[in-house]
Motif scaffolding. Structure first.
Motif, short mmCIF file in Angstrom:
data_model
loop_
_atom_site.label_atom_id
_atom_site.label_comp_id
_atom_site.label_asym_id
_atom_site.label_seq_id
_atom_site.Cartn_x
_atom_site.Cartn_y
_atom_site.Cartn_z
N GLY A 55 35.44 -24.84 -45.13
CA GLY A 55 36.73 -24.17 -45.17
C GLY A 55 36.84 -23.13 -44.06
O GLY A 55 36.06 -23.11 -43.12
N ASP A 56 37.80 -22.25 -44.18
CA ASP A 56 38.06 -21.24 -43.15
C ASP A 56 37.28 -19.97 -43.48
O ASP A 56 37.81 -19.03 -44.08
CB ASP A 56 39.57 -20.96 -43.09
N VAL A 57 36.01 -19.93 -43.09
CA VAL A 57 35.15 -18.79 -43.43
C VAL A 57 34.67 -18.02 -42.20
O VAL A 57 34.01 -17.00 -42.34
CB VAL A 57 33.92 -19.23 -44.25
N CYS A 58 35.00 -18.48 -41.02
CA CYS A 58 34.48 -17.84 -39.80
C CYS A 58 35.15 -16.48 -39.60
O CYS A 58 36.35 -16.32 -39.79
CB CYS A 58 34.71 -18.73 -38.59
N ARG A 59 34.37 -15.51 -39.19
CA ARG A 59 34.87 -14.16 -38.94
C ARG A 59 35.48 -14.02 -37.55
O ARG A 59 36.13 -13.04 -37.26
CB ARG A 59 33.74 -13.14 -39.09
N TYR A 60 35.21 -14.98 -36.70
CA TYR A 60 35.69 -14.93 -35.32
C TYR A 60 36.72 -16.01 -35.08
O TYR A 60 36.79 -17.01 -35.79
CB TYR A 60 34.53 -15.14 -34.34
N TYR A 61 37.52 -15.80 -34.04
CA TYR A 61 38.43 -16.83 -33.55
C TYR A 61 38.15 -17.01 -32.07
O TYR A 61 38.13 -16.02 -31.34
CB TYR A 61 39.90 -16.43 -33.74
#
Length: 102
Positions: A32-38
């Motif tokens: 899912g969308d768990v990354c802290r960065y983009y």
């Protein structure tokens, strides 16, 4: 002959691109969308390998993953730009000979 040598030189980079595209299509959606960065760590590593090559791009990806932890501030973290672009990128993401982006 020159095109064959270029394709041979780019083969490891494109193999890594294929591997990362497979990871992003099959495994990444499970988290899912768990990354802290983009962009996400896998997208960052993919862009870094396309831009800087397999060795430097992988090192940048590992450094990025090491910074991604629960106490990280996160935010926008783009791949460092390269001054001279020798190669282009196909819509799928493979690196090819020709004018680079930028």
């Amino acid at each position: 002959m020159n095109g064959f040598i270029t394709a041979l030189v780019l083969a490891p980079r494109n193999a890594a691109v294929l591997l990362l595209r497979g990871y992003r299509a099959i495994i990444s959606p499970l988290y899912g969308d768990v990354c802290r960065y983009y962009p996400s760590c896998s997208a960052y590593t993919l862009q870094a390998i396309q831009e800087h090559g397999l060795v430097v791009g992988s090192a940048l990806g590992v450094r990025r993953i090491a910074r991604c932890h629960p106490w990280a501030e996160g935010g926008i973290d783009d791949v460092p730009a390269k001054k001279n672009h020798r190669y282009g990128v196909t819509p799928f993401g493979f690196v090819v000979a020709g004018r680079g982006k930028g």
